[in-house]
Design a protein around this motif. Structure first.
Motif, mmCIF file in Angstrom:
data_model
loop_
_atom_site.group_PDB
_atom_site.id
_atom_site.type_symbol
_atom_site.label_atom_id
_atom_site.label_comp_id
_atom_site.label_asym_id
_atom_site.label_seq_id
_atom_site.Cartn_x
_atom_site.Cartn_y
_atom_site.Cartn_z
ATOM 1 N N ARG A 1 47.885 32.449 38.635
ATOM 2 C CA ARG A 1 46.645 32.562 39.415
ATOM 3 C C ARG A 1 45.868 33.823 39.062
ATOM 4 O O ARG A 1 44.641 33.807 39.028
ATOM 5 C CB ARG A 1 46.954 32.542 40.914
ATOM 6 C CG ARG A 1 47.357 31.180 41.449
ATOM 7 C CD ARG A 1 47.428 31.164 42.971
ATOM 8 N NE ARG A 1 48.337 32.150 43.530
ATOM 9 C CZ ARG A 1 49.643 31.976 43.725
ATOM 10 N NH1 ARG A 1 50.193 30.831 43.413
ATOM 11 N NH2 ARG A 1 50.388 32.924 44.245
ATOM 12 N N ALA A 2 46.584 34.934 38.828
ATOM 13 C CA ALA A 2 45.921 36.226 38.601
ATOM 14 C C ALA A 2 46.766 37.103 37.664
ATOM 15 O O ALA A 2 47.458 38.021 38.123
ATOM 16 C CB ALA A 2 45.692 36.933 39.923
ATOM 17 N N PRO A 3 46.728 36.819 36.354
ATOM 18 C CA PRO A 3 47.582 37.553 35.415
ATOM 19 C C PRO A 3 47.423 39.073 35.475
ATOM 20 O O PRO A 3 48.413 39.803 35.472
ATOM 21 C CB PRO A 3 47.154 37.031 34.046
ATOM 22 C CG PRO A 3 46.529 35.721 34.312
ATOM 23 C CD PRO A 3 45.930 35.801 35.680
ATOM 24 N N SER A 4 46.200 39.554 35.535
ATOM 25 C CA SER A 4 46.004 41.007 35.520
ATOM 26 C C SER A 4 46.606 41.662 36.759
ATOM 27 O O SER A 4 47.205 42.732 36.675
ATOM 28 C CB SER A 4 44.518 41.356 35.393
ATOM 29 O OG SER A 4 43.791 40.863 36.494
ATOM 30 N N LYS A 5 46.482 41.018 37.884
ATOM 31 C CA LYS A 5 47.001 41.574 39.141
ATOM 32 C C LYS A 5 48.527 41.701 39.095
ATOM 33 O O LYS A 5 49.094 42.665 39.611
ATOM 34 C CB LYS A 5 46.574 40.694 40.313
ATOM 35 C CG LYS A 5 46.954 41.230 41.661
ATOM 36 C CD LYS A 5 46.411 40.352 42.768
ATOM 37 C CE LYS A 5 46.777 40.909 44.131
ATOM 38 N NZ LYS A 5 46.238 40.090 45.210
ATOM 39 N N VAL A 6 49.188 40.750 38.465
ATOM 40 C CA VAL A 6 50.652 40.762 38.404
ATOM 41 C C VAL A 6 51.165 41.663 37.279
ATOM 42 O O VAL A 6 52.104 42.440 37.467
ATOM 43 C CB VAL A 6 51.207 39.331 38.232
ATOM 44 C CG1 VAL A 6 52.710 39.335 38.003
ATOM 45 C CG2 VAL A 6 50.854 38.483 39.448
#
Length: 120
Positions: free
Chosen positions: A44-49
């Motif tokens: 859903r949110a690669p950069s956030k993880v």
């Protein structure tokens, strides 16, 4: 040169495989990047993880070395520049097509990691 989404997604999958294995070398089998929920969140949110884990790479390397896994951790650490997405930052979201490419990259990198670690 433009960077298309699917290629960035493939490289993001490769990066995830390296970071997950490096974290596993540092802390053992029960590492946060190995949890199924983490992979779902990453899609859903690669950069956030992944960004927080990129900041922890040095700590993972040292922790792995202290656990007697320094040689394998060094191989993983050295591979990071080769798998980083080419854009200025990691993708913020993945389309369904990009998710397929992410999984292709993840699978390919896991195979490369297994081969590299087996050769140690």
């Amino acid at each position: 040169m433009a960077h298309d989404g699917p290629s960035e997604a493939l490289r993001t999958g490769r990066l995830y495989a390296v970071l997950a294995e490096l974290q596993k070398q540092a802390v053992g089998e029960h590492h946060s990047l190995g949890l199924p929920g983490t992979l779902r969140a990453l899609l859903r949110a690669p950069s956030k993880v992944l960004n927080p884990h990129l900041w922890q790479v040095g700590a993972y390397l040292l922790a792995a070395r202290n656990r007697g896994r320094g040689e394998s951790a060094t191989v993983l650490f050295r591979s990071i520049p080769d798998v980083l997405p080419l854009g200025q930052e990691l993708p913020h979201a993945l389309t369904p097509q990009e998710r397929e490419r992410f999984h292709e990259g993840l699978t390919a990198q896991r195979a490369e990691i297994a081969k590299a670690l087996q050769e140690l």
